[in-house]
Structure formats: structure tokens, C-alpha cells
Design an enzyme around this catalytic site. Sequence first.
Site, PDB file in Angstrom:
ATOM      1  N   TYR A  25       7.838  -7.547 -10.216  1.00 22.60           N
ATOM      2  CA  TYR A  25       7.887  -6.838  -8.922  1.00 22.60           C
ATOM      3  C   TYR A  25       6.475  -6.749  -8.328  1.00 22.60           C
ATOM      4  CZ  TYR A  25       7.992  -2.626  -5.928  1.00 22.60           C
ATOM      5  OH  TYR A  25       7.827  -1.718  -4.898  1.00 22.60           O
ATOM      6  N   SER A 107       3.139   6.459  -2.086  1.00 23.28           N
ATOM      7  CA  SER A 107       4.183   5.761  -1.321  1.00 23.28           C
ATOM      8  C   SER A 107       5.405   6.659  -1.108  1.00 23.28           C
ATOM      9  CB  SER A 107       4.621   4.510  -2.098  1.00 23.28           C
ATOM     10  OG  SER A 107       5.822   4.002  -1.582  1.00 23.28           O
ATOM     11  N   GLN A 128       1.939   7.933   2.352  1.00 23.78           N
ATOM     12  CA  GLN A 128       2.389   6.764   3.136  1.00 23.78           C
ATOM     13  C   GLN A 128       3.848   6.955   3.538  1.00 23.78           C
ATOM     14  OE1 GLN A 128       4.583   4.154   1.435  1.00 23.78           O
ATOM     15  NE2 GLN A 128       4.991   3.397   3.505  1.00 23.78           N
ATOM     16  N   TYR A 130       7.334   5.492   5.271  1.00 25.37           N
ATOM     17  CA  TYR A 130       8.226   4.465   5.821  1.00 25.37           C
ATOM     18  C   TYR A 130       9.169   5.183   6.775  1.00 25.37           C
ATOM     19  CZ  TYR A 130       7.090   0.619   2.588  1.00 25.37           C
ATOM     20  OH  TYR A 130       6.478  -0.399   1.901  1.00 25.37           O
ATOM     21  N   THR A 156       3.265   2.909   7.583  1.00 27.56           N
ATOM     22  CA  THR A 156       3.389   1.463   7.356  1.00 27.56           C
ATOM     23  C   THR A 156       4.306   0.849   8.407  1.00 27.56           C
ATOM     24  OG1 THR A 156       2.977   1.719   5.001  1.00 27.56           O
ATOM     25  CG2 THR A 156       4.097  -0.303   5.680  1.00 27.56           C
ATOM     26  N   ARG A 165      11.807 -11.391  -2.107  1.00 28.48           N
ATOM     27  CA  ARG A 165      11.078 -11.829  -3.312  1.00 28.48           C
ATOM     28  C   ARG A 165      12.135 -12.293  -4.312  1.00 28.48           C
ATOM     29  NH1 ARG A 165       8.529  -6.974  -1.912  1.00 28.48           N
ATOM     30  NH2 ARG A 165       9.791  -5.940  -3.472  1.00 28.48           N
ATOM     31  N   LYS A 252      -0.802   1.049   9.063  1.00 30.78           N
ATOM     32  CA  LYS A 252      -0.933   0.003   8.039  1.00 30.78           C
ATOM     33  C   LYS A 252      -0.073  -1.204   8.376  1.00 30.78           C
ATOM     34  CE  LYS A 252      -0.487  -0.558   3.015  1.00 30.78           C
ATOM     35  NZ  LYS A 252       0.681  -1.355   2.734  1.00 30.78           N
ATOM     36  N   HIS A 276       0.541  -6.738   3.592  1.00 33.31           N
ATOM     37  CA  HIS A 276       1.358  -6.113   2.549  1.00 33.31           C
ATOM     38  C   HIS A 276       1.212  -6.865   1.217  1.00 33.31           C
ATOM     39  CE1 HIS A 276       4.574  -2.886   2.748  1.00 33.31           C
ATOM     40  NE2 HIS A 276       4.711  -3.271   1.497  1.00 33.31           N
ATOM     41  N   ARG A 279       3.660  -9.836   0.751  1.00 35.46           N
ATOM     42  CA  ARG A 279       5.040  -9.513   0.357  1.00 35.46           C
ATOM     43  C   ARG A 279       6.002  -9.490   1.531  1.00 35.46           C
ATOM     44  NH1 ARG A 279       4.789  -7.100  -4.736  1.00 35.46           N
ATOM     45  NH2 ARG A 279       6.452  -5.574  -4.512  1.00 35.46           N
TER      46      ARG A 279
HETATM   47  C1  LIG Z   1       4.340  -3.622  -6.252  1.00 30.73           C
HETATM   48  C2  LIG Z   1       3.927  -3.286  -4.863  1.00 30.73           C
HETATM   49  C3  LIG Z   1       4.581  -2.276  -4.169  1.00 30.73           C
HETATM   50  C4  LIG Z   1       4.169  -1.910  -2.890  1.00 30.73           C
HETATM   51  N1  LIG Z   1       4.769  -0.852  -2.246  1.00 30.73           N
HETATM   52  C5  LIG Z   1       4.304  -0.441  -1.051  1.00 30.73           C
HETATM   53  C6  LIG Z   1       4.831   0.719  -0.432  1.00 30.73           C
HETATM   54  O1  LIG Z   1       5.696   1.402  -0.980  1.00 30.73           O
HETATM   55  N2  LIG Z   1       4.331   1.061   0.774  1.00 30.73           N
HETATM   56  C7  LIG Z   1       3.360   0.339   1.419  1.00 30.73           C
HETATM   57  O2  LIG Z   1       2.955   0.686   2.521  1.00 30.73           O
HETATM   58  N3  LIG Z   1       2.829  -0.742   0.827  1.00 30.73           N
HETATM   59  C8  LIG Z   1       3.263  -1.136  -0.387  1.00 30.73           C
HETATM   60  N4  LIG Z   1       2.684  -2.226  -0.998  1.00 30.73           N
HETATM   61  C9  LIG Z   1       1.563  -2.906  -0.358  1.00 30.73           C
HETATM   62  C10 LIG Z   1       0.240  -2.279  -0.764  1.00 30.73           C
HETATM   63  O3  LIG Z   1       0.093  -1.007  -0.189  1.00 30.73           O
HETATM   64  C11 LIG Z   1      -0.947  -3.130  -0.321  1.00 30.73           C
HETATM   65  O4  LIG Z   1      -0.828  -3.416   1.051  1.00 30.73           O
HETATM   66  C12 LIG Z   1      -1.059  -4.437  -1.122  1.00 30.73           C
HETATM   67  O5  LIG Z   1      -0.750  -4.241  -2.465  1.00 30.73           O
HETATM   68  C13 LIG Z   1      -2.457  -4.991  -0.989  1.00 30.73           C
HETATM   69  O6  LIG Z   1      -2.561  -6.212  -1.644  1.00 30.73           O
HETATM   70  P1  LIG Z   1      -3.130  -6.406  -3.133  1.00 30.73           P
HETATM   71  O7  LIG Z   1      -2.024  -6.021  -4.037  1.00 30.73           O
HETATM   72  O8  LIG Z   1      -3.441  -7.851  -3.177  1.00 30.73           O
HETATM   73  O9  LIG Z   1      -4.325  -5.500  -3.284  1.00 30.73           O
HETATM   74  C14 LIG Z   1       3.092  -2.596  -2.271  1.00 30.73           C
HETATM   75  C15 LIG Z   1       2.431  -3.601  -2.985  1.00 30.73           C
HETATM   76  C16 LIG Z   1       2.828  -3.939  -4.259  1.00 30.73           C
HETATM   77  C17 LIG Z   1       2.072  -5.007  -5.012  1.00 30.73           C
END
Ligand SMILES: Cc1cc2nc3c(=O)[nH]c(=O)nc-3n(C[C@H](O)[C@H](O)[C@H](O)COP(=O)(O)O)c2cc1C
Length: 387
Positions: A25, A107, A128, A130, A156, A165, A252, A276, A279
Site C-alpha cells: 500500500y 490524515s 488533513q 478529505y 487535500t 493501485r 495540498k 500525492h 498515487r
Molecule cells: C501510504 C500512503 C498513504 C497516503 N495517505 C494520504 C492521506 O490520507 N491524505 C493525504 O492527503 N495524502 C496521503 N498520502 C500522500 C502523502 O501525504 C504525500 O503527499 C506523499 O506521500 C509524498 O510522497 P512521498 O511518499 O514520496 O514522500 C499518502 C501517501 C502514502 C504513501
Amino acid sequence: MPVITCIDDLKRLHKARAPKMFYDYAESGSWTEQTFRDNTADFAEIRLRQKVAVDMTNRTTRSTMIGQDVAMPVALAPVGMTGMQHADGEILAAKAAERFGVPFTLSTMSICSIEDVAARTQKPFWFQLYVMRDEDFVRRLIERARAAKCSALVLTLDLQILGQRHKDLKNGLSAPPKLTPSTIADLATRWRWGLGMLGTPRRFFGNIVGHAKGVGDTSSLSSWTAEQFDPQLDWGKVAKLKEMWGGKLILKGILDADDARKAAEVGADAIIVSNHGGRQLDGALSSIRVLPQILDAVGDRVEVHLDSGIRSGQDVLKALALGARGTYIGRAFIYGLGAMGQAGVTKALEVIHKELDLSMALCGERDIHNLGRHNLLIPDGFFTRYS
Ligand SMILES: Cc1cc2nc3c(=O)[nH]c(=O)nc-3n(C[C@H](O)[C@H](O)[C@H](O)COP(=O)(O)O)c2cc1C
């Protein structure tokens, strides 16, 4: 105890210790993962200019993000299901951030609730949000964040629908994991994780379960997103949420100069240039590649922060030298958490701080505020290659 010298060491341990479903994940991007790969590859394209015979004593990485003092401008990004990577993960990461002196962002899709984290930390953290279709639920989340004294709302904007994914679908990602022959076989080899989970009551989406009404399957992130996230979110709603919150607001998921201007017009205190972590829109450009055009678009009307792809202090240095006021790490701290709980998050922060501090010295800089383009060597056409 293994010797940990870099973020990759933590990643290897995370992979060995957390269930496959949760490691996957974290360690994936959407569809072909092109943007996920570009995020790190593009940082690697930028090189640093070495300077010698410069006094390098009395260095400082201290700065501010949205007016708050930080030991270094590196916040922990909001990461959903952090409490599935390690028992009580959000509480542990928040404590590590608090002790280190950097912001922690909780989150909406966390396992530990806003109240759980507030009760176990001393300093305010960031929340954060949603945006969901259920306006009442959103209002209550904002009220809960205010009651918990959160010092910023991170809204966000880039996940109103979920980028696919593949691994999450194949693994049947859920919190807690559903017991199938393959998850049981996997969990049997993760005794450390299992013991932790047996010792905590926090195994569900803590901000949601017991708070949202009329919700179907709350264990599945993907079905929850599809059913509950508001696909009609627009700038008008962003302005209303800003008013409802009334405190510091960080937007964000900005990747486009026009969107950055709109964010500044709406009166955000900061924006996060982010895809993100690769993702969401597969095929989007890396954050570091779009940073200069976004800075040009907003000037100093709003603080510009960046995430996506940071795995080292050198990456932080590059983002700051290009003009970002602050940065965030997602996976880099999750690897630490999955590897060793709170000590692992602290280790991730220490690794990044040391790399940042020593690289600053080797670039001939003593104060983080003096970093600039003069510290970088950038390939021709790097920022103009895509138009
Ligand atoms: C496993 C995972 C879960 C994430 N969940 C959220 C989330 O709940 N809310 C959000 O705004 N961003 C989420 N993100 C994005 C992160 O806040 C962030 O933008 C991102 O991880 C940055 O990239 P990096 O992992 O390369 O540092 C998630 C990222 C990952 C890897």
C-alpha cells in the site's frame, strides 16, 4: 540491532516486518507508476555545487513553516492507515515529530483518531481533511480538529476520486486485514506486527467508525472513497471550508500554475506542490519539476511547500534551494515506522537532518535560509522539457 545509515535501510526492514498488504500500500503508485518513479528520478537529475574553503561552523537548519518554528523545514505528510504499518502508528509518529521539532499531519483516514493523538501529545499537530459528501460529517471533523487544538488544516484537493493501485486490489487492502488463507500465511511471519496489534484497540479508521452515519463497509479504503468523497469539490467549497475552519489553511495537491493562483486568491496560508506521491494522476509531472513555475505564479502571496519523492536530506536541500519554504516526507517516515515504530520515525528524521546539515556544509552554506539556485546544477531544459 541493525546499523541504519539511510532511508533505504529502513525501507528494507519495513518490508520484512509489516504485512505485505500494508508495505505494498505504501510502496506503490497508481497505474503504471510512471509519476511515482519520476518523483525520485527527477530529484536525482539535479546536482549540487560543491564549495570549499568556506567557514562551515555554526550551521542551522531551523526555519518556520506557516509561522511555526521547525527544527528543519520537513513535516510528516498525512498518510492514511499509518496505524496499520505499526500498532498505534499515528501516535508514535506524532510523538517522534514532536520530540524532533517538526510538524506532524494526521490524515482523515488514520487509524488513531484526532482525540487519540491529541491525548498522547503535548504540542499541536496539523489535521488533513478529505472533503466528504456528508457536509455534517465534514463540519464535525473540523470541529473535532479545532477542539483538539490542531494548528493547521491541510485540505487535500487531489483525491476526490481514487487513482487505481493494482496491488491494493490484488491484496484486498483493508483495515483491519480480512483473514484469508493468503493473509493468514503472511501474518504468520510478521509476529512483531501481530503482537503489537493484539496489544492495541486501534485497528479501525478512528476518525470514521462511530462518527459517520449510514456508512457501509468502513474497512475498505477504496469503497469508502468511492462512496463518500465529494466529487463536486470546487474553489467555492474550498473558500467556504476556509471560513468554517478559521485558522491556518494549507492546500495540498497543487501541480499547476493556474491552480496555484486560485489557491492564493482563496487566501490559503500555504500550498503543497504535490502529486500525492505518484498515487493519483499517473503521467503527471514530478513535483520538483513543476516547482519553479508555481513559484513564479504566486510569488510571495502564499508559502510554497513541496512533497513527493523526498528520500534524503539532499532532496530536501534541492527543494529548498529551488525556493520551497517547506517540505514533507511520506514514505520516508512510513518506512521508519514500519521498521521500528517511534524509534524508526526518529531515525528517519535524524538521517534526513544529518544529510541536510552536512550537505549544506559541503555546499558552503551555514544558514538554511541562504540556500538558492546558486547551490544547484540543473540539466539544460529540465524545467522546460514538457509544455
Ligand atoms: C501510504 C500512503 C498513504 C497516503 N495517505 C494520504 C492521506 O490520507 N491524505 C493525504 O492527503 N495524502 C496521503 N498520502 C500522500 C502523502 O501525504 C504525500 O503527499 C506523499 O506521500 C509524498 O510522497 P512521498 O511518499 O514520496 O514522500 C499518502 C501517501 C502514502 C504513501
